[in-house]
Design an enzyme around this catalytic site. Structure first.
Site, PDB file in Angstrom:
ATOM      1  CB  THR A 126      30.462  43.758  34.997  1.00  0.00           C
ATOM      2  OG1 THR A 126      30.095  42.893  36.050  1.00  0.00           O
ATOM      3  CG2 THR A 126      29.484  43.625  33.862  1.00  0.00           C
ATOM      4  N   GLY A 144      36.955  36.286  36.817  1.00  0.00           N
ATOM      5  CA  GLY A 144      37.376  37.135  37.930  1.00  0.00           C
ATOM      6  C   GLY A 144      38.862  37.042  38.224  1.00  0.00           C
ATOM      7  CB  CYS A 156      38.414  40.332  33.662  1.00  0.00           C
ATOM      8  SG  CYS A 156      37.744  41.949  33.259  1.00  0.00           S
ATOM      9  CB  THR A 171      35.502  40.402  36.352  1.00  0.00           C
ATOM     10  OG1 THR A 171      35.037  40.918  35.101  1.00  0.00           O
ATOM     11  CG2 THR A 171      34.566  39.302  36.817  1.00  0.00           C
TER      12      THR A 171
END
Length: 176
Positions: free
Chosen positions: A2, A158, A161, A164
């Protein structure tokens, strides 16, 4: 994993995180709430790592806050101490970012309690370094609010990754 990021700017602290829960290379859930308010809304906390482990740590940290009348640093140190020394807790795999109106901290499972650099930015998780880099660039080169910086940093993480996503939970103190 995350991405969780915290930015403190102009009397405001903001903690935000994405909502992706992964199991191996599969997305299990896209709208998990990894950032929460603790201690009657006076403390923000976000987690990266195992979801069940993080909920256990949130509960323990909230107990420490109650025990130490909301003193963030003392509560964090006590949680880290227990986390490091207790056999059952030692197996928990997660990291926390916690913040109140005065300070922000990272708490790790190996007993570290880390304060931010002078820029007052913290980030953890698989996309943490992307978010940290983005937040630092935005703090140095823009007049954006802490919330806007958190939003943009999470968006960048986001986009880069795979662990994410762009479904964010964002909390701030003082409440706007």
């Amino acid at each position: 994993m995350t991405t969780i990021v915290s930015v403190r700017r102009n009397g405001q602290v903001v903690v935000g995180g994405d909502g992706q829960v992964s199991l191996g290379n599969t997305v299990m859930k896209g709208n998990a709430r990894k950032v929460r308010r603790l201690y009657n809304g006076k403390v923000l906390a976000g987690f990266a790592g195992g979801t069940a482990d993080a909920f256990t740590l949130f509960e323990l940290f909230e107990r420490k806050l109650e025990m130490h009348q909301g003193h963030l640093l003392k509560s964090a140190v006590e949680l880290a101490k227990d986390w490091r020394t207790d056999r059952a807790l030692r197996k928990l795999e997660a990291m926390l970012i916690v913040a109140d109106e005065k300070e922000s901290l990272i708490i790790t499972g190996i007993g570290d309690v880390v304060q931010p650099e002078a820029d007052q930015i913290l980030a953890i998780g698989s996309g943490g370094n992307f978010a940290l880099s983005a937040a630092r660039a935005l703090v140095e080169n823009t007049e954006l609010s802490a919330r806007e910086i958190v939003e943009k940093s999470l968006k960048i993480a986001g986009d880069i990754c795979v662990y994410t996503n762009t479904h964010f939970t964002i909390e701030e103190l003082p409440n706007s």
